[in-house]
Scaffold this active site. Structure first.
Site, mmCIF file in Angstrom:
data_model
loop_
_atom_site.group_PDB
_atom_site.id
_atom_site.type_symbol
_atom_site.label_atom_id
_atom_site.label_comp_id
_atom_site.label_asym_id
_atom_site.label_seq_id
_atom_site.Cartn_x
_atom_site.Cartn_y
_atom_site.Cartn_z
ATOM 1 N N GLY A 38 -11.581 -4.814 66.277
ATOM 2 C CA GLY A 38 -10.721 -5.002 67.441
ATOM 3 C C GLY A 38 -10.833 -3.924 68.501
ATOM 4 O O GLY A 38 -9.956 -3.800 69.360
ATOM 5 N N SER A 39 -11.932 -3.161 68.510
ATOM 6 C CA SER A 39 -12.023 -2.112 69.532
ATOM 7 C C SER A 39 -12.145 -2.710 70.934
ATOM 8 O O SER A 39 -11.633 -2.145 71.909
ATOM 9 C CB SER A 39 -13.189 -1.162 69.233
ATOM 10 N N ARG A 91 -13.840 -26.531 60.838
ATOM 11 C CA ARG A 91 -14.133 -25.922 62.145
ATOM 12 C C ARG A 91 -13.341 -26.608 63.259
ATOM 13 O O ARG A 91 -12.809 -25.971 64.156
ATOM 14 C CB ARG A 91 -15.622 -26.083 62.422
ATOM 15 N N MET A 116 -15.886 -14.149 64.868
ATOM 16 C CA MET A 116 -17.072 -14.443 64.068
ATOM 17 C C MET A 116 -17.086 -15.896 63.570
ATOM 18 O O MET A 116 -17.427 -16.161 62.420
ATOM 19 C CB MET A 116 -17.144 -13.467 62.875
ATOM 20 N N ARG A 117 -16.692 -16.806 64.423
ATOM 21 C CA ARG A 117 -16.749 -18.233 64.093
ATOM 22 C C ARG A 117 -17.503 -18.951 65.203
ATOM 23 O O ARG A 117 -17.341 -18.600 66.379
ATOM 24 C CB ARG A 117 -15.343 -18.879 63.984
ATOM 25 N N ASN A 133 -17.362 -14.631 75.843
ATOM 26 C CA ASN A 133 -17.745 -13.966 74.599
ATOM 27 C C ASN A 133 -18.483 -12.678 74.952
ATOM 28 O O ASN A 133 -19.135 -12.604 75.992
ATOM 29 C CB ASN A 133 -18.678 -14.899 73.801
ATOM 30 N N HIS A 135 -21.420 -10.131 73.389
ATOM 31 C CA HIS A 135 -22.484 -10.148 72.393
ATOM 32 C C HIS A 135 -23.285 -8.844 72.507
ATOM 33 O O HIS A 135 -23.631 -8.431 73.618
ATOM 34 C CB HIS A 135 -23.398 -11.359 72.649
ATOM 35 N N VAL A 170 -25.120 -21.585 70.845
ATOM 36 C CA VAL A 170 -24.593 -20.248 70.531
ATOM 37 C C VAL A 170 -25.249 -19.171 71.419
ATOM 38 O O VAL A 170 -26.472 -19.141 71.567
ATOM 39 C CB VAL A 170 -24.833 -19.920 69.033
ATOM 40 N N ASP A 171 -24.398 -18.310 72.007
ATOM 41 C CA ASP A 171 -24.834 -17.168 72.834
ATOM 42 C C ASP A 171 -25.737 -17.600 73.995
ATOM 43 O O ASP A 171 -26.705 -16.898 74.347
ATOM 44 C CB ASP A 171 -25.570 -16.122 71.966
HETATM 45 C C1 GRF Z 1 -18.837 -6.311 69.182
HETATM 46 O O1 GRF Z 1 -19.966 -5.520 69.014
HETATM 47 C C2 GRF Z 1 -19.172 -7.600 69.876
HETATM 48 O O2 GRF Z 1 -20.287 -7.511 70.693
HETATM 49 C C3 GRF Z 1 -19.490 -8.521 68.713
HETATM 50 O O3 GRF Z 1 -18.591 -8.147 67.703
HETATM 51 C C4 GRF Z 1 -18.263 -6.765 67.843
HETATM 52 C C5 GRF Z 1 -16.783 -6.650 67.791
HETATM 53 O O4 GRF Z 1 -16.368 -5.312 67.722
HETATM 54 N N1 GRF Z 1 -19.354 -9.904 69.120
HETATM 55 P P1 GRF Z 1 -14.820 -4.951 67.776
HETATM 56 O O5 GRF Z 1 -14.123 -5.774 66.686
HETATM 57 O O6 GRF Z 1 -14.315 -5.304 69.127
HETATM 58 O O7 GRF Z 1 -14.739 -3.488 67.494
#
Ligand code: GRF
Length: 221
Positions: A38-39, A91, A116-117, A133, A135, A170-171
């Site tokens: 969650g940073s 899903r 992560m889904r 998103n 990435h 995706v992405d």
């Molecule tokens: C990040 O590196 C983001 O790019 C990826 O998942 C990570 C999440 O990091 N999708 P955090 O949970 O926000 O610390």
């Protein structure tokens, strides 16, 4: 030939000035989806509370992993959070539940910050053009899982992070903003991830502000 600067003697991230972000009109209500530490969620909250995202507020965090770091950060930061556990749902049902929670909180723009889904057209259609998103690569390189590991294995000398709109592939949605970092000779997964995350925490609020302004202009016609 002049000697090249030694990157280890300098600030390792490439810190170019981000474009100015004037106030958002109307104020933006952000919902964040997170599965892990969650940073990026915390960086968004801080940006709303005095950074480039003044005029926006994180009104809701949704997590799918009970007790994850993002949930603990939300408790510390005083942001309402909700658990929607993917283990108990398909899903499709997961995304229907997400849409219902986000709509209940009148969320304008949804940020997948380490969600992560794989999302379905249910969520994408409900927030078309309003679902972003982050990435950890310079897309379109290294889509999918473990982008940092993919970059190290490929031996690239430049990596970074991308904020993009979410599409069914995706992405692969429209790129909003990117930031680059060097990959150093002695980098391992953890050192490169840390350098990329440092940039993510700047980039995500700026890209959300950019999209907020775009949505605000659209709303005003
Ligand atoms: C990040 O590196 C983001 O790019 C990826 O998942 C990570 C999440 O990091 N999708 P955090 O949970 O926000 O610390």
């Amino acid at each position: 030939m002049p000697a090249l600067p030694n990157p280890s003697q300098n600030q390792l991230s490439i810190r170019w000035p981000l474009p100015p972000q004037p106030g958002l009109t109307p104020p933006l209500r952000l919902g964040v989806l997170a599965s892990g530490s969650g940073s990026n969620f915390e960086a968004l909250v801080n940006a709303c509370r005095g950074g480039v995202l003044e005029g926006a507020a994180v009104v809701q965090l949704i997590v799918n992993n009970p007790g994850c770091g993002a949930q603990q950060r939300a408790d510390r930061l005083g942001v309402p959070w909700q658990l929607v556990d993917h283990r108990q749902r398909s899903r499709l049902l997961l995304d229907q539940e997400l849409v219902s929670c986000l709509q209940d909180s009148a969320v304008d723009l949804v940020v997948m910050a380490g969600w992560m889904r794989i999302v379905t057209p249910v969520l994408i259609a409900a927030y078309a053009g309003r679902l972003v998103n982050i990435h950890p690569s310079l897309l379109p390189s290294f889509r999918g899982m473990d982008a940092v590991g993919q970059a190290l294995a490929a031996g690239v000398r430049l990596s970074g992070c991308t904020v993009h709109l979410v599409a069914e592939e995706v992405d692969a949605g429209e790129i909003l903003m990117q930031a680059a970092v060097p990959v150093l000779e002695d980098d391992d997964h953890s050192s490169l991830s840390a350098r990329i995350q440092d940039q993510e925490h700047r980039l995500l609020p700026a890209a959300v502000a950019l999209l907020g302004q775009r949505l605000g202009s659209l709303a005003q016609g």
